[in-house]
Design a protein around this motif. Structure first.
Motif, short mmCIF file in Angstrom:
data_model
loop_
_atom_site.label_atom_id
_atom_site.label_comp_id
_atom_site.label_asym_id
_atom_site.label_seq_id
_atom_site.Cartn_x
_atom_site.Cartn_y
_atom_site.Cartn_z
N PRO A 1 -8.07 11.56 6.51
CA PRO A 1 -6.77 10.97 6.20
C PRO A 1 -6.25 10.04 7.28
CG PRO A 1 -6.55 13.30 6.74
CD PRO A 1 -8.01 13.02 6.60
N ALA A 2 -6.78 10.15 8.50
CA ALA A 2 -6.35 9.25 9.56
C ALA A 2 -6.89 7.84 9.36
CB ALA A 2 -6.78 9.79 10.92
N ARG A 3 -8.05 7.73 8.71
CA ARG A 3 -8.65 6.40 8.47
C ARG A 3 -8.57 5.97 7.02
NH1 ARG A 3 -14.52 6.67 10.84
NH2 ARG A 3 -14.39 8.87 10.21
N LEU B 1 -16.68 14.81 0.11
CA LEU B 1 -15.71 15.88 -0.09
C LEU B 1 -14.33 15.45 0.38
CD1 LEU B 1 -17.82 18.92 1.17
CD2 LEU B 1 -17.58 18.08 -1.17
N GLY B 2 -13.32 16.14 -0.15
CA GLY B 2 -11.95 15.83 0.25
C GLY B 2 -11.48 16.61 1.44
N THR B 3 -12.04 17.80 1.66
CA THR B 3 -11.64 18.65 2.77
C THR B 3 -12.88 19.25 3.42
OG1 THR B 3 -11.38 20.52 1.25
CG2 THR B 3 -9.41 19.24 1.76
N VAL B 4 -12.72 19.72 4.63
CA VAL B 4 -13.84 20.32 5.38
C VAL B 4 -14.32 21.56 4.63
CG1 VAL B 4 -14.54 21.38 7.54
CG2 VAL B 4 -12.96 19.44 7.56
N PRO B 5 -15.59 21.65 4.31
CA PRO B 5 -16.09 22.79 3.54
C PRO B 5 -16.23 24.04 4.39
CG PRO B 5 -17.89 21.31 4.08
CD PRO B 5 -16.63 20.64 4.57
N ALA B 6 -16.27 25.19 3.69
CA ALA B 6 -16.52 26.46 4.37
C ALA B 6 -17.93 26.48 4.93
CB ALA B 6 -16.31 27.61 3.39
N ASP B 7 -18.17 27.35 5.91
CA ASP B 7 -19.47 27.38 6.58
C ASP B 7 -20.62 27.60 5.59
OD1 ASP B 7 -18.20 26.96 8.97
OD2 ASP B 7 -18.23 29.07 9.58
N GLY B 8 -20.41 28.52 4.64
CA GLY B 8 -21.48 28.79 3.69
C GLY B 8 -21.78 27.59 2.82
N PRO C 1 0.83 -1.21 0.00
CA PRO C 1 0.00 0.00 0.00
C PRO C 1 0.86 1.26 0.00
CG PRO C 1 -0.83 -1.60 1.59
CD PRO C 1 0.50 -2.11 1.13
N MET C 2 0.44 2.26 -0.76
CA MET C 2 1.18 3.52 -0.86
C MET C 2 0.33 4.66 -0.31
SD MET C 2 2.97 3.19 -4.63
CE MET C 2 1.46 2.65 -5.43
N SER C 3 1.01 5.68 0.20
CA SER C 3 0.34 6.87 0.68
C SER C 3 0.20 7.88 -0.45
CB SER C 3 1.12 7.51 1.83
OG SER C 3 1.14 6.66 2.96
N GLY C 4 -0.95 8.51 -0.52
CA GLY C 4 -1.21 9.53 -1.52
C GLY C 4 -2.66 9.93 -1.48
N PRO D 1 -2.61 16.15 5.33
CA PRO D 1 -1.84 14.90 5.28
C PRO D 1 -2.52 13.86 4.39
CG PRO D 1 -3.06 15.05 7.35
CD PRO D 1 -3.23 16.37 6.65
N VAL D 2 -1.74 12.90 3.96
CA VAL D 2 -2.28 11.80 3.17
C VAL D 2 -2.00 10.48 3.89
CG1 VAL D 2 -2.08 12.97 0.96
CG2 VAL D 2 -0.17 11.61 1.79
N GLY D 3 -2.80 9.48 3.57
CA GLY D 3 -2.62 8.16 4.15
C GLY D 3 -2.60 7.10 3.08
N ALA D 4 -2.54 5.86 3.50
CA ALA D 4 -2.55 4.71 2.60
C ALA D 4 -3.88 3.98 2.79
CB ALA D 4 -1.39 3.77 2.89
N PRO D 5 -4.82 4.12 1.87
CA PRO D 5 -6.13 3.48 2.03
C PRO D 5 -6.02 1.96 2.11
CG PRO D 5 -6.17 5.11 0.27
CD PRO D 5 -4.74 4.91 0.64
N HIS D 6 -6.90 1.38 2.89
CA HIS D 6 -6.99 -0.09 3.00
C HIS D 6 -8.44 -0.49 2.72
CE1 HIS D 6 -2.93 -0.73 4.64
NE2 HIS D 6 -3.13 0.39 5.31
N PRO D 7 -8.65 -1.51 1.89
CA PRO D 7 -7.61 -2.26 1.17
C PRO D 7 -7.07 -1.48 -0.01
CG PRO D 7 -9.77 -2.98 0.46
CD PRO D 7 -10.01 -1.98 1.56
#
Length: 351
Positions: free
Chosen positions: A284-286, A260-267, A132-135, A181-187
């Motif tokens: 990214p932690a999971r 989504l990939g990142t936490v969205p803005a409030d609006g 597994p690779m991180s990205g 940060p990035v992680g390595a997805p499983h599987p």
């Protein structure tokens, strides 16, 4: 015979991108927002094999500096890689991720040719043999045996190439935003290779055409509509009608969800919540940070470079491949479900 290979990043897409580039025999056109040092060496090698190469980048520095340093080093040893950059014009960026090889192969995806977006196994292995690779999470589609599609993509690249300019010797200093940060997805998931009808593949090569492809997917009633993008600018007039249509489909009983990939803005959170669209954010932690841009609507998948923003669906150079194939839709749909299962609600309460 037309073959389609569906792949995920970081699982296998980077390794397949290396294979795609290194297997080019006569011609190679690469039009990407960014190419970094981790890919800069691969283009001189193609030139040394006798391949006619054109590398078209967006007109900003950042990761592109690393690639151009590799190209300049190759020039010093007598290997010249034709490279141009598309200068910015307002919000119009060369944000596409589009590669064309030889006369009948192309690749369309969501990530840049940088280590973070497209790590490759050092031994060229694919899951389950590769570690597994991180990205970042990415979606990619590789097509082999589609001369008409490849010709259309190359024609668009040629048109932009003619108006592009050589890279500047010195880049303007730019503010580099902090990256998550990035992680390595499983599987770690292997690619899917299937035979497809060329009539089931439809390429868009600018932002408005990608938006039209999304509108066409959302127009008929559907049972399932899964959307994954790094972010959504709900205020953009290019985006609002798409969200309204998603809300209508959900009101008709369709399974409509947004990842989504990142936490969205409030609006943007308020806009999604008020429309009743279940929304989660990749963790990214999971798993990893989400950078994929795609949709699965029933038996159709759309892999695209466009963010749901004014530029991504209005003014930028983008690329999207609509795939009318049940197996491909199932592959990307399953990827969405795995990421959804380990994602966080976008707001308090059920998302």
């Amino acid at each position: 015979m037309t073959r389609l290979t569906c792949a995920l990043g970081p699982d296998s897409a980077g390794t397949l991108l290396h294979r795609f580039i290194e297997s080019a025999a006569t011609r190679l056109d690469v039009a990407v927002y960014e190419a970094g040092a981790s890919y800069g060496w691969i283009f001189p090698r193609a030139v040394e094999r006798g391949v006619r190469v054109r590398l078209l980048l967006d007109g900003h520095g950042d990761a592109n500096r690393g690639c151009l340093e590799e190209l300049r080093a190759a020039m010093e040893r007598g290997v010249a890689v034709p490279c141009r950059v598309r200068r910015h014009d307002g919000l119009r960026e060369a944000h596409w991720k589009l590669l064309v090889a030889d006369s009948d192969r192309l690749a369309v995806g969501t990530g840049n040719l940088i280590q973070r977006d497209a790590p490759a196994d050092h031994h060229g292995r694919l899951p389950p043999d590769a570690a597994p690779m991180s990205g970042t999470r990415e979606w990619w589609a590789f097509v082999d045996g589609a001369p008409t599609l490849a010709a259309g993509a190359r024609s668009k690249i040629s048109a932009v190439w003619r108006e592009a300019v050589p890279p500047p010797p010195v880049w303007t200093v730019e503010h580099v935003s902090e990256v998550p940060p990035v992680g390595a997805p499983h599987p770690s998931v292997a690619p899917l290779e299937v035979e497809v009808s060329p009539r089931g593949l439809h390429l868009a090569t600018d932002a408005r055409a990608v938006r039209t492809a999304i509108e066409a997917l959302l127009e008929p009633p559907s049972r399932r509509c899964l959307v994954t993008v790094p972010y959504i600018h709900a205020w953009a007039h290019e985006v609002r009608p798409l969200l309204e249509r998603c809300m209508e489909l959900r009101g008709q009983g369709a399974d409509v969800r947004v990842l989504l990939g990142t936490v969205p803005a409030d609006g943007d959170v308020a806009a999604l919540r008020d429309r009743g669209l279940p929304t989660r954010v990749m963790d990214p932690a999971r798993c990893t940070t989400g950078h994929a841009k795609g949709m699965v609507v029933d038996r159709t998948a759309l892999v695209m470079s466009s963010n749901w923003s004014a530029a991504g669906l209005g003014s930028s150079l983008e690329a999207g491949l609509r795939i009318d194939n049940a197996a491909a839709a199932a592959y990307f749909g399953d990827a969405f479900e795995r990421d959804w299962a380990v994602a966080d609600p976008a707001w308090n309460g059920r998302g």
